[in-house]
Motif scaffolding. Structure first.
Motif, PDB file in Angstrom:
ATOM      1  N   LEU A 195     -12.388  16.160  -9.781  1.00 57.89           N
ATOM      2  CA  LEU A 195     -11.349  15.130  -9.850  1.00 57.89           C
ATOM      3  C   LEU A 195     -11.878  13.946 -10.663  1.00 57.89           C
ATOM      4  N   SER A 196     -11.877  14.105 -11.973  1.00 57.54           N
ATOM      5  CA  SER A 196     -12.525  13.124 -12.849  1.00 57.54           C
ATOM      6  C   SER A 196     -11.870  11.737 -12.771  1.00 57.54           C
ATOM      7  N   LYS A 197     -10.561  11.696 -12.635  1.00 57.06           N
ATOM      8  CA  LYS A 197      -9.887  10.391 -12.554  1.00 57.06           C
ATOM      9  C   LYS A 197     -10.288   9.641 -11.286  1.00 57.06           C
ATOM     10  N   HIS A 198     -10.446  10.367 -10.188  1.00 59.57           N
ATOM     11  CA  HIS A 198     -10.874   9.734  -8.941  1.00 59.57           C
ATOM     12  C   HIS A 198     -12.327   9.266  -9.031  1.00 59.57           C
ATOM     13  N   GLU A 199     -13.146  10.037  -9.745  1.00 62.51           N
ATOM     14  CA  GLU A 199     -14.552   9.644  -9.882  1.00 62.51           C
ATOM     15  C   GLU A 199     -14.670   8.328 -10.647  1.00 62.51           C
ATOM     16  N   THR A 200     -13.837   8.150 -11.661  1.00 59.62           N
ATOM     17  CA  THR A 200     -13.830   6.893 -12.415  1.00 59.62           C
ATOM     18  C   THR A 200     -13.474   5.712 -11.511  1.00 59.62           C
ATOM     19  N   LEU A 201     -12.570   5.939 -10.560  1.00 54.51           N
ATOM     20  CA  LEU A 201     -12.178   4.888  -9.622  1.00 54.51           C
ATOM     21  C   LEU A 201     -13.313   4.537  -8.662  1.00 54.51           C
ATOM     22  N   LEU A 202     -14.024   5.554  -8.197  1.00 54.96           N
ATOM     23  CA  LEU A 202     -15.029   5.357  -7.151  1.00 54.96           C
ATOM     24  C   LEU A 202     -16.301   4.692  -7.664  1.00 54.96           C
ATOM     25  N   LYS A 203     -16.740   5.025  -8.862  1.00 50.50           N
ATOM     26  CA  LYS A 203     -18.054   4.627  -9.364  1.00 50.50           C
ATOM     27  C   LYS A 203     -18.363   3.128  -9.226  1.00 50.50           C
ATOM     28  N   PRO A 204     -17.405   2.227  -9.533  1.00 48.16           N
ATOM     29  CA  PRO A 204     -17.729   0.794  -9.417  1.00 48.16           C
ATOM     30  C   PRO A 204     -18.106   0.350  -8.009  1.00 48.16           C
ATOM     31  N   LEU A 205     -17.743   1.123  -6.998  1.00 51.91           N
ATOM     32  CA  LEU A 205     -18.070   0.740  -5.625  1.00 51.91           C
ATOM     33  C   LEU A 205     -19.547   0.907  -5.294  1.00 51.91           C
ATOM     34  N   GLU A 206     -20.271   1.619  -6.142  1.00 50.72           N
ATOM     35  CA  GLU A 206     -21.691   1.857  -5.872  1.00 50.72           C
ATOM     36  C   GLU A 206     -22.472   0.548  -5.765  1.00 50.72           C
ATOM     37  N   LYS A 207     -22.037  -0.457  -6.508  1.00 48.37           N
ATOM     38  CA  LYS A 207     -22.748  -1.746  -6.501  1.00 48.37           C
ATOM     39  C   LYS A 207     -22.671  -2.447  -5.148  1.00 48.37           C
ATOM     40  N   LEU A 208     -21.680  -2.080  -4.308  1.00 53.08           N
ATOM     41  CA  LEU A 208     -21.568  -2.697  -2.981  1.00 53.08           C
ATOM     42  C   LEU A 208     -22.729  -2.321  -2.065  1.00 53.08           C
ATOM     43  N   ILE A 209     -23.327  -1.177  -2.323  1.00 51.26           N
ATOM     44  CA  ILE A 209     -24.384  -0.667  -1.424  1.00 51.26           C
ATOM     45  C   ILE A 209     -25.520  -1.674  -1.295  1.00 51.26           C
ATOM     46  N   LEU A 259       0.812  -1.214   0.000  1.00 60.07           N
ATOM     47  CA  LEU A 259       0.000   0.000   0.000  1.00 60.07           C
ATOM     48  C   LEU A 259       0.847   1.267   0.000  1.00 60.07           C
ATOM     49  N   THR A 260       1.942   1.281   0.732  1.00 58.15           N
ATOM     50  CA  THR A 260       2.792   2.477   0.763  1.00 58.15           C
ATOM     51  C   THR A 260       3.584   2.645  -0.522  1.00 58.15           C
ATOM     52  N   GLY A 261       3.721   1.569  -1.294  1.00 59.93           N
ATOM     53  CA  GLY A 261       4.474   1.657  -2.538  1.00 59.93           C
ATOM     54  C   GLY A 261       3.719   2.341  -3.661  1.00 59.93           C
ATOM     55  N   ILE A 262       2.421   2.534  -3.499  1.00 62.76           N
ATOM     56  CA  ILE A 262       1.603   3.191  -4.535  1.00 62.76           C
ATOM     57  C   ILE A 262       1.533   4.682  -4.231  1.00 62.76           C
ATOM     58  N   GLN A 263       2.028   5.510  -5.141  1.00 61.69           N
ATOM     59  CA  GLN A 263       2.037   6.954  -4.933  1.00 61.69           C
ATOM     60  C   GLN A 263       2.101   7.672  -6.273  1.00 61.69           C
ATOM     61  N   ASN A 264       1.783   8.964  -6.221  1.00 58.27           N
ATOM     62  CA  ASN A 264       1.785   9.821  -7.414  1.00 58.27           C
ATOM     63  C   ASN A 264       0.807   9.332  -8.482  1.00 58.27           C
ATOM     64  N   GLU A 265      -0.303   8.758  -8.020  1.00 62.69           N
ATOM     65  CA  GLU A 265      -1.383   8.381  -8.914  1.00 62.69           C
ATOM     66  C   GLU A 265      -2.694   8.471  -8.133  1.00 62.69           C
ATOM     67  N   PRO A 266      -3.845   8.617  -8.823  1.00 59.92           N
ATOM     68  CA  PRO A 266      -5.122   8.749  -8.108  1.00 59.92           C
ATOM     69  C   PRO A 266      -5.384   7.563  -7.186  1.00 59.92           C
ATOM     70  N   ALA A 268      -6.774  11.259  -2.640  1.00 55.46           N
ATOM     71  CA  ALA A 268      -5.410  11.793  -2.745  1.00 55.46           C
ATOM     72  C   ALA A 268      -4.657  11.075  -3.851  1.00 55.46           C
ATOM     73  N   ASN A 269      -3.349  11.275  -3.877  1.00 52.51           N
ATOM     74  CA  ASN A 269      -2.501  10.598  -4.848  1.00 52.51           C
ATOM     75  C   ASN A 269      -1.625   9.533  -4.193  1.00 52.51           C
ATOM     76  N   ALA A 270      -2.038   9.082  -3.026  1.00 47.90           N
ATOM     77  CA  ALA A 270      -1.435   7.956  -2.323  1.00 47.90           C
ATOM     78  C   ALA A 270      -2.484   7.480  -1.321  1.00 47.90           C
ATOM     79  N   PHE A 271      -2.288   6.302  -0.762  1.00 46.25           N
ATOM     80  CA  PHE A 271      -3.269   5.765   0.167  1.00 46.25           C
ATOM     81  C   PHE A 271      -3.085   6.340   1.566  1.00 46.25           C
ATOM     82  N   CYS A 272      -4.203   6.452   2.279  1.00 45.78           N
ATOM     83  CA  CYS A 272      -4.171   6.770   3.702  1.00 45.78           C
ATOM     84  C   CYS A 272      -3.965   5.450   4.458  1.00 45.78           C
TER      85      CYS A 272
END
Length: 373
Positions: free
Chosen positions: A57-71, A12-19, A109-113
């Motif tokens: 933040l259009s790139k982040h929105e593309t990442l988030l959208k598939p999670l809607e099905k979990l609801i 997880l800490t190795g992923i950075q500088n990307e949405p 962000a551009n790295a994980f919390c």
């Protein structure tokens, strides 16, 4: 349930500088409390989506959208735990059920919390447990929350009798009887028992080394009667056999009682490590190798000087690391946290991250370091 281990933290800490999107929330294991978890996630999803759209933040929105099905995924919410963490990047979506409750977090962000995971990592160390008795031998693997018995048949002797077979001393006498003479060549019973014990313990130790590939930083705990501890430790060649031992008859305890006992001794060991850390920090302060000033800590972290970063649980500082200027910067569009970025930076430089509760912190700043130089 995935263990919060070193491999996961490195990934997880190795992923950075990307949405990246990080979501944390408390969940529940059983009904009726778990019935509200999908609603809580729906609110967290909407909150995160609103932030993304507000800041375009259009790139982040593309990442988030598939999670809607979990609801509406009832099977997902019916198999809950105490907490949930979701990490989404362009390459992968990682869903982790957590063994503890967590504060709700929505981080775009551009790295994980990853800051909340370090407290669980500190307190939830994996281990192997050898439950050693003369008539019964068992080997377990576990962590703070669970313990699992391993299959050892054909790898370790299940008892002293199985280990030594015909070589096991019966009456502890070695003698020939000559007419008109008494017994001779007598060996003390205690000496015979010691020899049998040593041979038995060596077979156990050798079997573990040969058949179980225990990672280098994973301790092997020993649960045995007090009088057996010294002998096994003396004989063992296993580098994982650590100082944390459990002087009990392990086979007199139920599965849950054994886990509780392990939790007690691991908790005591953690308290000892924290005490030693605070003592080390006092010495480092005297040698100008410790800092509590955030600006100094930022510079030292970026320069790779920090050996141990200690943070207060839940502490955050709004902002981002400006690596070029070795200072704190800002990114108005992203949920950046200076403490989280310090954690990631120090960890990637090979430093340790320790999380203390507020009452355990020696300073009011809620953060300190111990530097390498």
């Amino acid at each position: 349930m995935q263990t919060i281990d070193l491999e996961l933290l490195k990934e997880l800490t190795g992923i950075q500088n990307e949405p990246c999107i990080s979501l944390y929330m408390t969940t529940h294991k059983v009904h009726p409390a778990s019935a509200s978890d999908s609603i809580s996630f729906k609110n967290l999803y909407k909150k995160t989506l609103h932030y993304i759209q507000e800041h375009k933040l259009s790139k982040h929105e593309t990442l988030l959208k598939p999670l809607e099905k979990l609801i509406e995924d009832k099977s997902f919410w019916d198999n809950g735990s105490h907490g949930l963490a979701i990490f989404i990047s362009t390459d992968d979506t990682k869903i982790i059920r957590l063994p503890e409750e967590v504060q709700e977090i929505s981080c775009v962000a551009n790295a994980f919390c990853i800051k909340p995971l370090f407290k669980m990592y500190n307190e939830n160390q994996n281990y192997y447990l050898l439950a050693l008795g003369l008539d019964s031998v068992k080997l377990y693997t576990g962590d703070k929350h669970q313990i699992e018995e391993l299959e050892i048949e054909g790898k370790l002797p299940l008892s002293m009798k199985e280990a030594l077979g015909d070589q096991l001393t019966d009456n502890h006498f070695h003698a020939s009887v000559v007419e008109g003479a008494g017994l001779h060549g007598y060996m003390e019973k205690s000496q015979e028992e010691d020899i049998d014990m040593d041979r038995f313990f060596r077979k156990i130790d050798k079997g573990i080394l040969e058949h179980f590939d225990i990672p280098s930083k994973t301790p092997l705990l020993l649960a045995a009667l007090p009088e057996h501890h010294t002998d096994f430790v003396r004989i063992s060649k296993n580098p994982n056999l650590g100082p944390v031992q459990i002087p009990i008859n392990p086979h007199s305890l139920s599965h849950s009682e054994l886990l509780k006992k392990v939790q007690e001794v691991m908790g005591e060991a953690l308290d000892k490590r924290k005490k030693e850390l605070l003592e080390r920090q006092q010495l480092a302060t005297q040698e100008n190798l410790s800092s509590t000033e955030i600006t100094d800590i930022v510079r030292d972290a970026i320069d790779g000087k920090v050996d141990v970063l200690c943070i207060e649980n839940g502490k955050s500082i709004k902002g981002a690391l400006d690596v070029d200027n070795r200072a704190i910067g800002e990114d108005d569009n992203l949920n950046t946290d200076v403490i989280n970025e310090l954690v990631r930076t120090v960890f990637n430089f090979g430093g340790d991250v320790v999380v203390l509760d507020q009452e355990e912190m020696p300073t009011t700043d809620g953060i300190f370091t111990i530097n390498r130089y």
